[in-house]
Write a protein that holds these residues in place. Structure first.
Motif, mmCIF file in Angstrom:
data_model
loop_
_atom_site.group_PDB
_atom_site.id
_atom_site.type_symbol
_atom_site.label_atom_id
_atom_site.label_comp_id
_atom_site.label_asym_id
_atom_site.label_seq_id
_atom_site.Cartn_x
_atom_site.Cartn_y
_atom_site.Cartn_z
ATOM 1 N N PHE A 163 1.362 9.356 -5.759
ATOM 2 C CA PHE A 163 1.830 10.710 -5.433
ATOM 3 C C PHE A 163 2.798 11.214 -6.499
ATOM 4 C CE2 PHE A 163 4.843 13.567 -3.289
ATOM 5 C CZ PHE A 163 3.970 14.553 -2.890
ATOM 6 N N ALA A 164 3.698 10.341 -6.947
ATOM 7 C CA ALA A 164 4.657 10.744 -7.984
ATOM 8 C C ALA A 164 3.955 11.072 -9.300
ATOM 9 C CB ALA A 164 5.682 9.634 -8.194
ATOM 10 N N VAL B 184 0.839 -1.204 0.000
ATOM 11 C CA VAL B 184 0.000 0.000 0.000
ATOM 12 C C VAL B 184 0.875 1.256 0.000
ATOM 13 C CG1 VAL B 184 -1.654 1.331 1.386
ATOM 14 C CG2 VAL B 184 -1.990 -1.114 1.036
ATOM 15 N N ALA B 185 1.932 1.249 0.787
ATOM 16 C CA ALA B 185 2.834 2.410 0.808
ATOM 17 C C ALA B 185 3.452 2.637 -0.567
ATOM 18 C CB ALA B 185 3.918 2.213 1.852
ATOM 19 N N GLY B 186 3.864 1.581 -1.231
ATOM 20 C CA GLY B 186 4.434 1.710 -2.570
ATOM 21 C C GLY B 186 3.437 2.242 -3.575
ATOM 22 N N PRO C 159 5.283 16.970 -13.479
ATOM 23 C CA PRO C 159 4.915 18.097 -14.345
ATOM 24 C C PRO C 159 4.168 17.603 -15.590
ATOM 25 C CG PRO C 159 7.298 17.793 -14.300
ATOM 26 C CD PRO C 159 6.710 16.817 -13.359
ATOM 27 N N ARG C 160 3.151 18.320 -15.969
ATOM 28 C CA ARG C 160 2.340 17.960 -17.124
ATOM 29 C C ARG C 160 3.032 18.432 -18.401
ATOM 30 N NH1 ARG C 160 -1.464 14.884 -14.705
ATOM 31 N NH2 ARG C 160 -2.311 15.907 -12.893
#
Length: 71
Positions: free
Chosen positions: A61-62, A53-55, A67-68
Motif C-alpha cells: 500500500f505504501a 501478511v499484514a506487513g 508519489p511518483r
C-alpha cells in the motif's frame, strides 16, 4: 438575488468536489477492508502468518500510494 446565485454556485461546486472525492474514499476503504480480511484470515490459520501478511500488504500500500518522481 445575487446572493442566491452565489449560494447556488457555491453549492454546485461543493457537490461536484464531493462527487469527485467520495468514490475515491469508498474505493480506498473497500481496499483496506479487503486487506484486513486477508490478514485476519491468514491469522486464523497461523497467527504469525497474519502479522507477516499484514506487513506485506502495508508495504505494498505504501509503495502504490507513494508519489511518483517526475521524469
Amino acid at each position: 438575488m445575487r446572493f442566491l446565485r452565489f449560494a447556488g454556485r457555491a453549492v454546485r461546486s461543493a457537490v461536484s468536489i464531493a462527487a469527485g472525492v467520495v468514490p475515491a474514499l469508498v474505493r480506498d476503504a473497500i481496499g483496506l477492508v479487503g486487506a484486513a480480511a486477508i490478514a485476519y484470515g491468514s491469522w486464523l490459520i497461523y497467527i504469525p502468518a497474519g502479522y507477516i501478511v499484514a506487513g506485506v500488504l502495508l508495504i505494498l500500500f505504501a509503495l502504490l500510494t507513494a508519489p511518483r518522481p517526475q521524469a
